[in-house]
Design an enzyme around this catalytic site. Structure first.
Site, mmCIF file in Angstrom:
data_model
loop_
_atom_site.group_PDB
_atom_site.id
_atom_site.type_symbol
_atom_site.label_atom_id
_atom_site.label_comp_id
_atom_site.label_asym_id
_atom_site.label_seq_id
_atom_site.Cartn_x
_atom_site.Cartn_y
_atom_site.Cartn_z
ATOM 1 N N LEU A 372 -1.802 -6.703 -0.118
ATOM 2 C CA LEU A 372 -2.370 -5.923 0.987
ATOM 3 C C LEU A 372 -3.051 -4.645 0.516
ATOM 4 C CD1 LEU A 372 0.589 -6.189 3.535
ATOM 5 C CD2 LEU A 372 -1.557 -7.472 3.551
ATOM 6 N N GLY A 373 -2.605 -4.112 -0.601
ATOM 7 C CA GLY A 373 -3.185 -2.865 -1.075
ATOM 8 C C GLY A 373 -2.550 -2.414 -2.365
ATOM 9 N N GLY A 376 -0.101 4.581 -5.474
ATOM 10 C CA GLY A 376 0.525 5.210 -6.623
ATOM 11 C C GLY A 376 1.867 4.594 -6.950
ATOM 12 N N SER A 379 1.822 -1.940 -6.038
ATOM 13 C CA SER A 379 1.113 -2.836 -5.128
ATOM 14 C C SER A 379 1.966 -3.143 -3.902
ATOM 15 C CB SER A 379 0.762 -4.139 -5.847
ATOM 16 O OG SER A 379 -0.067 -3.877 -6.966
ATOM 17 N N VAL A 380 1.281 -3.468 -2.785
ATOM 18 C CA VAL A 380 1.951 -3.854 -1.535
ATOM 19 C C VAL A 380 1.556 -5.298 -1.219
ATOM 20 C CG1 VAL A 380 2.270 -3.352 0.905
ATOM 21 C CG2 VAL A 380 1.898 -1.483 -0.717
ATOM 22 N N ASP A 491 4.323 14.839 3.510
ATOM 23 C CA ASP A 491 3.068 14.147 3.197
ATOM 24 C C ASP A 491 2.583 13.349 4.400
ATOM 25 O OD1 ASP A 491 0.906 13.518 1.631
ATOM 26 O OD2 ASP A 491 1.862 11.815 0.641
#
Length: 682
Positions: A372-373, A376, A379-380, A491
């Protein structure tokens, strides 16, 4: 672990090359020592050992001089260096040599090493070997990677080279040593003449010496005002003319280096001379100087100083090795205890722990199709359990800068948080080098994928945007006021707000969150984490953070939702502005409608204007003037509640933030960019 290899491994990190310690037979073994810990410990050990050995060397001979050639370096593990170690370390093993001159070679071709050692003629063989042995230790310590090196003690000289040096007269390098000398009081003005006459006579004697005296001569001269005792010596491999030429050049150095001084040495590879105002040569080879000398020559009668030095060096090395073992044991024990505590903390939530094989099957072995993405953290991936439940899996990459601390932080925090506007952690995996976080899948990804995309933004009418603004406020209020602990997110940004299939917002990514006790209001940190454009000024500039830091970030998000653009710098006519300065300018000029996203055709103008007002209240520069999240919810829910007039917001210029922080603190930021996960470092 071989100590020699260890000292070599860290010597490049030390301020000098003196970390090469000749302890080849010393072994240190710790099979389970982690590489990072061993490097730190070995660095400290090497630095400590270097310092102690330097102290020991200082006790050996305060008048040691040396020269390491700059003609080129060799590898410490190479054949040449091994030949040097072997050769100079075995110079004195031949006890048949009793005339104070050693000359050996080792190796072949480019790896061939030549070495010579010369003692003062008046030394006994035993004392000569002691002096050379100490010179071996120090020369290898001083010149660990050079092709050539020479060291002069008071009573012996040691030299090695890759060039042929036997039978070759060499005057360079030359060293002068005044030995703490005092200038001669000479009313008659005869000192220079008396010295010259004495040295010239001894030069002739040394050069013409028979094989018994081995190019060595001593003598003295007197006047009513001073006494001079001198010693001149050449290496025995020189012929008469070469010895005479070398000593002549050495004598010629005196007027320029030493003047009318008593207590002088002139040292070269092939010859040396020395003169004093006391009798320093003879059967004991060194008598103590009279009290008038500023820095007395060390008493070395019968080798007592050499013996003491050997004891000091051995004791130093043994003590240092024992200290290293003790420090290593303490470090490993504390590390084991700390790791046990951390693992126990995580195991307290072991009901959430998944088997790695189960997650691997769910994500089809982390296939790129399910990716998915990338952030930092790593990976997802999208996945689906056998019961049909869809999941999102964050997989910590090997090179991730977030690491175990943030991984543990998110598990321990999110596992205790239950709110409809916070992303739900389903579980985690902690197996070998694998660090995985398993969340409920958010089908609509993150807020930034919609609000900053020109086409997707069309799907966000004001009703949906207002629902998102309200949902984020509820989630923050829960973190600040209603959860078991007071939590500062630190954040909050559009990419950390995920959207479910009904476009309900859920705050995510608690790796950088800080936990407060309920009565704690603020704290300081030297590690700044966050994203430019969302960070409160007091946090970015000084490391002060509180619930009002999150309120500032929320205010930025509200203005972004209304305007449909990021809080970064953009061209506005002839000016370059960020979103906050643009909003403040229009507010003061009475044209806040200019801030409204042009795609919002239908919506309550009053409600939109009220959100702009609330957003400006949240980003005020003075933290005391910013509302709490509880107050923000009241403002959003009650149109009858009067709002105060906002003051000037903080316009964070990138350059000023960077220059201030880089001077004295660790600063990590992520970029305000469209991303499924938050980029790193922050």
């Amino acid at each position: 672990m071989d100590l020699q290899v260890a000292t070599q491994a860290v010597s490049s990190s030390l301020p000098s090359k003196e970390c090469y310690i000749i302890t080849k037979n010393t072994q240190i073994t710790e099979g389970k020592m982690r590489m990072g810990a061993s490097r730190i410990l070995l660095f400290l050990f090497c630095a400590m050992l270097t310092h102690l050995v330097k102290l020991a060397l200082a006790q050996r001979d305060p008048y040691v001089l040396y020269d390491c050639s700059n003609t080129g370096n060799v590898s410490r593990n190479g054949a040449y260096r091994k030949n040097v170690d072997t050769l100079v370390s075995s110079l004195t093993s031949n006890t048949q040599i009793d005339y104070g001159f050693y000359n050996f070679s080792a190796g072949e071709n480019s790896d061939r090493v030549n070495a010579v050692a010369l003692c003062r003629e008046d030394l006994t063989p035993t004392n000569c070997r002691r002096c050379v042995n100490l010179a071996v230790f120090e020369l290898l310590f001083r010149c660990p990677t050079q092709k050539e090196g020479i060291l002069w003690y008071m009573n012996c000289t040691l030299r090695f080279s890759n060039n042929s040096i036997f039978g070759v007269m060499q005057f360079e390098p030359v060293q002068h040593d005044l030995l703490g000398a005092v200038n001669v009081t000479d009313p008659s003005g005869t000192f220079d003449q008396v010295l010259e006459t004495l040295l010239d006579r001894l030069r002739s004697e040394a050069a013409a010496s028979t094989s018994t005296l081995r190019k060595f001569a001593t003598g003295s001269a007197s006047s009513p005002h001073f006494d001079i005792y001198a010693l001149l010596q050449c290496t025995p491999d020189l012929n008469q003319q070469e010895c005479s030429d070398c000593l002549n050049q050495s004598i010629a150095e005196i007027p320029t280096c030493c003047g009318s001084a008593l207590g002088v040495r002139v040292l070269t590879p092939s010859c040396n001379l020395r003169y004093e105002n006391y009798h320093f040569y003879g059967s004991t080879y060194e008598a103590p100087p009279p009290p008038s000398s500023t820095l007395p020559s060390p008493a070395e009668g019968k080798g007592s100083n050499s013996s003491r030095t050997i004891i000091i060096v051995v004791a130093t090395i043994v003590s240092a090795v024992l200290m290293l073992c003790i420090y290593t044991s303490i470090y490993l024990r504390r590390r084991k205890q700390r790791k046990k505590v951390e693992m126990n903390e995580i195991k307290s939530t072991e009901s959430l722990q998944f088997d790695f094989s189960m997650i691997r099957v769910a994500t089809d072995n982390f296939s790129d199709v399910n990716k998915l993405g990338q952030g930092g953290f790593g990976s997802v991936y999208k996945g689906k359990f056998s019961n049909g439940q869809e999941i999102a899996v964050k997989r910590l990459s090997r090179g991730s800068q977030q690491g175990d601390q943030e991984f543990k932080n998110e598990i321990l925090l999110v596992a205790k948080l239950q709110h409809r506007n916070l992303v739900r952690l389903l579980g985690f995996c902690f197996e070998g080098n694998e660090r995985l976080l398993v969340y409920e899948l958010m089908p609509n990804a993150s807020l930034d994928c919609f609000i900053f995309d020109p086409s997707k933004r069309l799907h966000l009418d004001w009703k949906i945007r207002y629902k998102i603004i309200m949902g984020i406020a509820r989630g923050l209020q829960y973190l600040h006021e209603d959860s078991q602990f007071r939590i500062i997110h630190r954040d909050l940004k559009a990419s950390n707000v995920l959207l479910d299939k009904e476009m309900n917002p859920k705050i995510s990514d608690f790796g950088m969150a800080r936990l407060f006790t309920l009565d704690q209001t603020q704290a300081n940190t030297r590690r700044i984490v966050g994203t430019y454009g969302y960070m409160a000024p007091e946090y970015a500039m000084h490391g002060h953070f509180s619930v009002k830091s999150d309120v500032f970030s929320y205010g930025v998000l509200v203005l972004e939702m209304v305007c449909g653009r990021k809080n970064n710098y953009f061209q506005n006519g002839e000016n370059i502005e960020n979103l906050l300065s643009h909003a403040w300018k229009n507010w003061r000029e009475g044209t806040p409608s200019n801030l409204i996203d042009s795609t919002l055709r239908i919506g309550s103008t009053t409600e939109i204007m009220r959100c702009i007002h609330i957003g400006l209240l949240c980003v005020q520069e003075n933290t005391a003037e910013r509302p709490t999240m509880a107050s923000v919810l009241l403002m959003l829910n009650s149109y009858s509640m009067a709002l105060s007039i906002p003051s000037r917001p903080a316009f964070l210029m990138h350059s000023s933030v960077e220059s201030d922080i880089s001077s004295n603190r660790s600063f990590q930021t992520s970029q305000n960019e469209v991303s499924m996960t938050d980029p790193y470092p922050r």
